[in-house]
Write an enzyme that holds these catalytic residues in place. Structure first.
Site, PDB file in Angstrom:
ATOM      1  N   HIS A   1      42.221  40.424  32.798  1.00  0.00           N
ATOM      2  CA  HIS A   1      42.065  39.896  34.150  1.00  0.00           C
ATOM      3  C   HIS A   1      43.176  38.608  32.689  1.00  0.00           C
ATOM      4  O   HIS A   1      42.379  38.770  31.849  1.00  0.00           O
ATOM      5  CB  HIS A   1      41.320  38.618  34.731  1.00  0.00           C
TER       6      HIS A   1
ATOM      7  N   HIS B   1      46.224  34.928  31.857  1.00  0.00           N
ATOM      8  CA  HIS B   1      47.025  34.446  32.556  1.00  0.00           C
ATOM      9  C   HIS B   1      48.458  34.266  32.013  1.00  0.00           C
ATOM     10  O   HIS B   1      49.252  33.450  31.061  1.00  0.00           O
ATOM     11  CB  HIS B   1      46.509  32.910  32.013  1.00  0.00           C
TER      12      HIS B   1
ATOM     13  N   ASP C   1      58.259  52.749  36.667  1.00  0.00           N
ATOM     14  CA  ASP C   1      57.621  53.486  36.803  1.00  0.00           C
ATOM     15  C   ASP C   1      55.655  53.922  35.897  1.00  0.00           C
ATOM     16  O   ASP C   1      55.238  54.683  35.783  1.00  0.00           O
ATOM     17  CB  ASP C   1      58.154  53.971  34.620  1.00  0.00           C
TER      18      ASP C   1
ATOM     19  N   HIS D   1      47.036  31.675  40.912  1.00  0.00           N
ATOM     20  CA  HIS D   1      45.901  31.826  39.859  1.00  0.00           C
ATOM     21  C   HIS D   1      46.962  32.390  39.211  1.00  0.00           C
ATOM     22  O   HIS D   1      46.767  32.235  37.816  1.00  0.00           O
ATOM     23  CB  HIS D   1      44.281  32.243  40.524  1.00  0.00           C
TER      24      HIS D   1
ATOM     25  N   TYR E   1      57.677  63.123  31.594  1.00  0.00           N
ATOM     26  CA  TYR E   1      57.444  62.486  31.169  1.00  0.00           C
ATOM     27  C   TYR E   1      56.624  62.800  30.320  1.00  0.00           C
ATOM     28  O   TYR E   1      55.081  62.533  30.102  1.00  0.00           O
ATOM     29  CB  TYR E   1      57.461  60.683  31.584  1.00  0.00           C
TER      30      TYR E   1
END
Lengths: 229, 229, 229, 229
Positions: B93, B95, B118, B167, B225
């Site tokens: 998580h 910001h 991708d 958020h 790839y």
């Protein structure tokens, strides 16, 4: 061959230094016209761990002739451009932020000032969308073909780059180093054009005589910028 | 256990290096499925002063079983995701600026190009707003639940992230390192999408066959790839 | 006194490290409530050449009581804030890019997400314009007065900053370090709010219950973020 | 002469440090009024490889009187400004991103706040387009002439810079270092003005009494900013 690998390695390492790539995105190649082969970045290898010896040597049919890694997945696009344009010595592909944003917007990067005209004579064109058949077929080769179609009759060194629709920028030059140089300029003029149009949506393209002056000052027969190398 | 701590520590330290966090904002966890516990960043500890030993080991009920610090205040969100999706090895998580801006705008980050395709198959969805009861109740657990509701029947590794309304972004992957990788991509495509829509508000989402091609090229059964690890 | 100088010096040096200042723009002060004096950055001295001993000690009437330099030209603004709000231990003024842009736009920085609510309870207000008399009179003192007028009955530590119309941000905190922390957050949420409104001009302010939850989670009596220092 | 070369060299090296130039774009000069000559950056030489001895000494007619390189291709523009304005000690030209974007937009950078007013008294004007004859004739000299025409009766040190239409910024000052300082400020206020107008297209220019106060506080006869050097 060792020299070509070294040049291509250094050109690849210039990409993160100029802020053009995140992770392993982006690849540079250079060609040896005499031996008819190219050196290109290996696919998906981190820049921090790469050495000149990791560059992959590929012939003009895409067959690896030297190197322990797989070549960049975009190798067929590079080869298509080298075959079409004998003037090219280097090719580069990145996902640099602002040039990619123009590709996603589906618009050519407009020639708005002398910064652009010092390197690109006219707009940096955006390709048409590839068709479903082109994508599901030989995708990377077809990407090269649509770039060539987009350039049309324009001299590849006069507008040394395009943005591929919904994909990102390809640039090229006389050498691998030169190609990266043009990719850096493309990213910077893409950023300036975004900001300039945000400031004045009704702005006009660069006056054609000013564009001509600046391009010729650097690239014409009577160029007087730099030290006349 | 020491190995998990080390991996999670390194993944946390990658956040400031990639410019995803200011101060102590952001946290990464990794799971040991055999021992049924996770390692997670301690709450509010500065990155510069953190060591692998500061990672907190928490069981699947959120009880600390090793470590001298409190775990991240978002621990319950991480646990909800691990319980729901057995494929996950790491959760993150942040910001980060542009992904958070999309969360504040209340909009999904649209799939506009191959950079996005991708890594993410389709839009990066924005959750609905949490209700007042969900916020005043078990807020962090409910944040996990609304992420799961938003993903619905989509495979969590095909769109390895969402933005939580008002958020910010949550991302995940097969490992803690992989989760951070996806968070970096999310931030970059969030930035590109903002710029691209500023350039052309009428732009179109990526052609579905192009999205499919790029995602499969990297993640499908016939992926070509990288070095085929 | 030496300790206060050192703290204020370090807080000032944090400004260029966080990218908040160009050249000598910006200044931080800290107060010693017992001795009734503040330490503040000297006016127009370059950060690279500054040491803790260059901090200027000024009494509550603005008289220099220690130091070889003139104090910041904004000293009277700092003093006005310290006198009005006994809770303050540090004050900072910068011309950070995005917060200053909101000041130039003449608008409050709207509370749009949890990043904002973690530090500022509600919008970061923009002051009214100073009158011609206020500018031509005791300008710096009047800048302090209009900040106080703008805060009104709000608790200064619940919205620890404002933007002064056509000027730039002022922030504060329990200590000089804390004030800088809040200035960094203000710049970041100013940037996010600019981008978020560009993405969706019709976005809504943060739900009041979500704002309340996040602010209380960090600053309320039952705060559970961090290590409970 | 050695001292002038050193000053001009250091001012040129400040350009990449402040993020104002890409590659070799940009050039700074300084003048020795007694000897009637200037030192200027050589054309197209990389900053990383430049030393003070590489600066080129040119007389007021543009004739090289010392140095192994060609002078900047913009030398005639610099000379025109020095001849017109005896107050100038240094001149700088860059393609810095945001100032160049205003030049491409064809608009003056509006005075919107105190950051601007601390250095520029009023808008930073955008020149008219050069005519085809001016571009095809003595282009660099004519660029200088149109800058002078744009300044008109304004004092060159009160608004120490302009943006040349579809080209980019020129700035100047009492010394080469001072000129670079003003170029950095111009780039920063160009960026702030772009963002501020994006936030509020209906924003108002800075109140004239506030502009006057800030400019005089730093540059007027009773200036009280800084250490009174």
């Amino acid at each position: 061959m060792q020299q070509l690998k070294q040049q291509v390695f250094e050109a690849n390492m210039a990409l993160p230094r100029h802020g053009l790539v995140t992770f392993t995105w982006g690849n540079v190649s250079g060609i040896d016209r005499d031996r008819q082969c190219i050196a290109i970045k290996p696919s998906g290898v981190a820049y921090e761990q790469m050495s000149a010896d990791d560059m992959v040597i590929v012939d003009m049919n895409g067959v690896v002739i030297e190197g322990k890694y797989r070549p960049s997945s975009d190798t067929a696009t590079h080869l298509a451009l080298y075959k079409q344009y004998p003037e090219l010595g280097g090719v580069v592909h990145t996902h640099s932020t602002h040039a990619t944003a123009w590709a996603q917007a589906g618009l050519s990067i407009p020639a708005l000032g002398t910064t652009h005209a010092d390197y690109f004579f006219g707009d940096i064109r955006c390709t048409r969308a590839l068709t479903i058949d082109e994508v599901q077929g030989e995708y990377e080769l077809n990407t090269g073909k649509v770039i060539i179609e987009t350039l049309g009759s324009h001299h590849p060194l006069h507008t040394p780059g395009v943005v591929v629709y919904q994909h990102g920028p390809f640039a090229w030059g006389k050498t691998a180093e030169d190609a990266v140089h043009n990719a850096v300029v493309m990213e910077e003029v893409a950023r300036m054009a975004w900001i300039a149009r945000g400031i004045n949506p009704a702005l006009k393209p660069i006056d054609s005589y000013l564009m001509n002056k600046h391009f010729q000052r650097k690239h014409g027969p009577n160029a007087y910028y730099g030290q006349g190398r």
